[in-house]
Design a protein around this motif. Structure first.
Motif, PDB file in Angstrom:
ATOM      1  N   VAL A   1       0.834  -1.199   0.000  1.00 26.30           N
ATOM      2  CA  VAL A   1       0.000   0.000   0.000  1.00 26.30           C
ATOM      3  C   VAL A   1       0.875   1.258   0.000  1.00 26.30           C
ATOM      4  CG1 VAL A   1      -1.666   1.340   1.331  1.00 26.30           C
ATOM      5  CG2 VAL A   1      -1.948  -1.125   1.131  1.00 26.30           C
ATOM      6  N   LEU A   2       1.879   1.254   0.883  1.00 29.03           N
ATOM      7  CA  LEU A   2       2.779   2.408   0.976  1.00 29.03           C
ATOM      8  C   LEU A   2       3.533   2.629  -0.324  1.00 29.03           C
ATOM      9  CD1 LEU A   2       4.748   2.573   4.308  1.00 29.03           C
ATOM     10  CD2 LEU A   2       3.275   4.265   3.264  1.00 29.03           C
TER      11      LEU A   2
ATOM     12  N   GLY B   1       2.640   1.727  -3.257  1.00 28.19           N
ATOM     13  CA  GLY B   1       1.694   2.246  -4.243  1.00 28.19           C
ATOM     14  C   GLY B   1       1.582   3.753  -4.153  1.00 28.19           C
ATOM     15  N   LEU B   2       1.452   4.250  -2.925  1.00 33.79           N
ATOM     16  CA  LEU B   2       1.388   5.703  -2.713  1.00 33.79           C
ATOM     17  C   LEU B   2       2.635   6.384  -3.246  1.00 33.79           C
ATOM     18  CD1 LEU B   2       0.516   8.407  -1.199  1.00 33.79           C
ATOM     19  CD2 LEU B   2       1.734   7.477   0.758  1.00 33.79           C
TER      20      LEU B   2
ATOM     21  N   PHE C   1       3.006   6.428  -7.169  1.00 34.20           N
ATOM     22  CA  PHE C   1       2.163   7.242  -8.031  1.00 34.20           C
ATOM     23  C   PHE C   1       2.408   8.727  -7.822  1.00 34.20           C
ATOM     24  CE2 PHE C   1      -1.435   7.579  -4.936  1.00 34.20           C
ATOM     25  CZ  PHE C   1      -1.860   8.864  -5.209  1.00 34.20           C
ATOM     26  N   LEU C   2       3.213   9.065  -6.832  1.00 37.66           N
ATOM     27  CA  LEU C   2       3.650  10.447  -6.704  1.00 37.66           C
ATOM     28  C   LEU C   2       4.945  10.637  -7.475  1.00 37.66           C
ATOM     29  CD1 LEU C   2       3.019  10.931  -2.922  1.00 37.66           C
ATOM     30  CD2 LEU C   2       1.872  12.134  -4.777  1.00 37.66           C
ATOM     31  N   PRO C   3       5.182  11.863  -7.961  1.00 34.12           N
ATOM     32  CA  PRO C   3       6.484  12.090  -8.597  1.00 34.12           C
ATOM     33  C   PRO C   3       7.589  12.118  -7.547  1.00 34.12           C
ATOM     34  CG  PRO C   3       5.224  14.123  -8.516  1.00 34.12           C
ATOM     35  CD  PRO C   3       4.337  13.044  -7.976  1.00 34.12           C
ATOM     36  N   GLY C   4       8.812  12.230  -8.009  1.00 30.00           N
ATOM     37  CA  GLY C   4       9.935  12.296  -7.073  1.00 30.00           C
ATOM     38  C   GLY C   4      10.590  10.944  -6.940  1.00 30.00           C
ATOM     39  N   PRO C   5      11.770  10.921  -6.319  1.00 31.03           N
ATOM     40  CA  PRO C   5      12.476   9.654  -6.143  1.00 31.03           C
ATOM     41  C   PRO C   5      11.643   8.724  -5.265  1.00 31.03           C
ATOM     42  CG  PRO C   5      13.869  11.555  -5.595  1.00 31.03           C
ATOM     43  CD  PRO C   5      12.484  12.062  -5.741  1.00 31.03           C
ATOM     44  N   ASN C   6      11.212   7.577  -5.843  1.00 32.02           N
ATOM     45  CA  ASN C   6      10.250   6.707  -5.153  1.00 32.02           C
ATOM     46  C   ASN C   6      10.730   6.259  -3.789  1.00 32.02           C
ATOM     47  OD1 ASN C   6       8.567   6.790  -7.329  1.00 32.02           O
ATOM     48  ND2 ASN C   6       9.456   4.992  -8.291  1.00 32.02           N
ATOM     49  N   VAL C   7      11.999   5.892  -3.720  1.00 32.48           N
ATOM     50  CA  VAL C   7      12.457   5.260  -2.486  1.00 32.48           C
ATOM     51  C   VAL C   7      12.697   6.314  -1.403  1.00 32.48           C
ATOM     52  CG1 VAL C   7      14.871   5.193  -3.186  1.00 32.48           C
ATOM     53  CG2 VAL C   7      14.017   3.517  -1.574  1.00 32.48           C
TER      54      VAL C   7
ATOM     55  N   ASN D   1      10.698   8.910  -1.164  1.00 36.24           N
ATOM     56  CA  ASN D   1       9.309   9.045  -0.717  1.00 36.24           C
ATOM     57  C   ASN D   1       8.945   7.954   0.290  1.00 36.24           C
ATOM     58  OD1 ASN D   1       8.993  11.193  -2.446  1.00 36.24           O
ATOM     59  ND2 ASN D   1       7.804  10.077  -3.975  1.00 36.24           N
TER      60      ASN D   1
ATOM     61  N   ALA E   1      -0.961  13.201 -18.481  1.00 36.57           N
ATOM     62  CA  ALA E   1      -1.536  12.692 -17.233  1.00 36.57           C
ATOM     63  C   ALA E   1      -2.946  13.249 -17.029  1.00 36.57           C
ATOM     64  CB  ALA E   1      -0.641  13.038 -16.049  1.00 36.57           C
TER      65      ALA E   1
ATOM     66  N   ILE F   1      -5.771  10.526 -16.511  1.00 35.09           N
ATOM     67  CA  ILE F   1      -6.480  10.533 -15.228  1.00 35.09           C
ATOM     68  C   ILE F   1      -7.971  10.768 -15.457  1.00 35.09           C
ATOM     69  CG2 ILE F   1      -6.770  11.766 -13.032  1.00 35.09           C
ATOM     70  CD1 ILE F   1      -3.687  12.225 -13.109  1.00 35.09           C
TER      71      ILE F   1
ATOM     72  N   SER G   1       8.447  14.350 -12.105  1.00 36.38           N
ATOM     73  CA  SER G   1       9.224  13.115 -12.200  1.00 36.38           C
ATOM     74  C   SER G   1       8.417  11.910 -11.742  1.00 36.38           C
ATOM     75  CB  SER G   1      10.523  13.240 -11.419  1.00 36.38           C
ATOM     76  OG  SER G   1      10.251  13.485 -10.059  1.00 36.38           O
ATOM     77  N   PHE G   2       7.268  11.714 -12.368  1.00 41.55           N
ATOM     78  CA  PHE G   2       6.492  10.491 -12.144  1.00 41.55           C
ATOM     79  C   PHE G   2       7.311   9.336 -12.679  1.00 41.55           C
ATOM     80  CE2 PHE G   2       3.382  13.844 -12.306  1.00 41.55           C
ATOM     81  CZ  PHE G   2       2.498  13.514 -11.304  1.00 41.55           C
TER      82      PHE G   2
END
Lengths: 193, 173
Positions: free
Chosen positions: A57-58, A60-61, A64-70, A72, A176, A180, B18-19
């Motif tokens: 779940v985390l 996934g959040l 789907f947001l921009p920015g460096p995933n890890v 975040n 997007a 969306i 940056s998606f």
């Protein structure tokens, strides 16, 4: 089945900011070519701070947001357990080691980057790096739901950026907005059916 | 001082689109560093990308290396902070309301809608880097091999990076 509720589940242990810092330090420094598997290992398997379901779940959040995933992800986990202190501890732990190594490599590059042997070596690594990114993109593409609806948008973004040289922020935000809106419409139709 | 502010603001703005992470916005990073500000030439950019791939840590290190090349450790610090800060703040704030958002249709719509765009961006990044490296026939073969091995096996990517470095040294790519 109801969606997993992050705030109500029981996990094995609750980390302190220091534990978050050192835990995410290990994740950052182990992560050659992708940090996420290591983050999962720490959070779910080694420390048991999150259940597997919570992790999904985390993630996934954060994806789907921009920015460096890890980054975040480190912030989300940190803020959950220790508020903003935890967020800073997690993100700082994740980034500090790799940041220092990158600085060192950057200094070495400034000094020795002109050597032909270094350039040939980096040329080979560039191609592998490009291949790894393409492979990641393809894997993400296979995970897209309702692919025949959404793949044309991915293809259009690809063509727009690589062949038509459209500005990337415009492609991303414009595209997007369309996708969306489309998925909102499809979800509304499903809800009625 | 102005340079540090430029680094911070440039990457701060990139963070919002940056998606798919840093890998998805490499063409935009290229545009900023090579075309808009002329901080480096195309070859240097490509080589910094290679170093970021070979180093441990998140993909966002490409931004750290750009900053370092432009203005030493302070450049690296402000560039990295710019890229990481906006969404970290948003994640921190959003997370407090995450439970409430679980059943909101917009959340599902965004999740479904953003995914294919991220796919297009990531693939475009990979293609543009491969093109900028101007590979010969063997180089193209290495590219295809990397994609196939990474998709079909569980071999650790570090081995492929090592292979790329060694093959590169032969000068045949």
């Amino acid at each position: 089945m109801p969606a997993p509720q992050i705030s109500e589940s029981v996990t094995k242990s609750t980390p302190t900011p220091a534990a978050l810092f050192f835990g995410f330090s290990r994740v950052g420094l182990s992560g050659f070519g992708g940090v996420l598997p290591w983050a999962r290992r720490l959070l779910v398997e080694t420390e048991g701070w999150l259940t597997a379901e919570e992790f999904n779940v985390l993630l996934g959040l954060c994806q789907f947001l921009p920015g460096p995933n890890v980054v975040n992800l480190a912030v989300a986990v940190g803020v959950r357990f220790c508020g903003w202190y935890g967020a800073v501890a997690g993100a700082l732990g994740l980034m500090l080691g790799p940041f220092l190594i990158a600085l060192l490599l950057g200094l070495l590059y400034d000094k020795y980057g002109e050597l032909p042997a270094i350039q040939s070596m980096l040329h080979g690594i560039t191609l592998v790096g490009a291949g790894l990114i393409i492979a990641t993109g393809l894997r993400m593409g296979l995970n897209v739901k309702n692919r025949w609806v959404y793949w044309p948008f991915a293809a259009a973004a690809f063509v727009g950026i690589t062949l038509l040289h459209w500005p990337l922020p415009a492609v991303m935000l414009g595209g997007a907005a369309l996708t969306i809106a489309l998925s909102w419409y499809r979800l509304s139709q499903e809800a009625k059916a | 001082m102005i340079l540090l502010a430029e680094l911070f603001i440039s990457f701060f703005l990139v963070a919002f689109v940056s998606f798919g992470g840093a890998s998805a916005v490499i063409p935009e990073l290229f545009r900023i560093a090579v075309i808009e500000h002329a901080w480096m030439d195309a070859r240097t950019f490509t080589e910094l990308f290679a170093i970021a791939q070979a180093a441990p840590g998140p993909n966002v290190l490409i931004v750290t290396l750009i900053g370092q090349h432009v203005d030493g450790w302070q450049g690296a610090f402000w560039a990295t902070l710019g890229m990481c800060l906006p969404m970290s703040l948003l994640v921190g704030l959003l997370f407090k309301h995450w439970d409430k958002l679980q059943h909101w249709r917009g959340r599902a719509a965004i999740q479904l809608g953003v995914a294919p765009m991220a796919v297009g961006l990531v693939l475009a990044s990979g293609a543009l880097i491969a093109r900028s490296a101007e590979p010969g026939l063997l180089g193209l073969l290495l590219l295809v091999l990397t994609i196939a091995v990474n998709l079909k096996t569980k071999l650790h990517p570090l081995w492929l990076i090592l292979l790329g470095g060694v093959l590169g040294l032969t000068g045949l790519l």
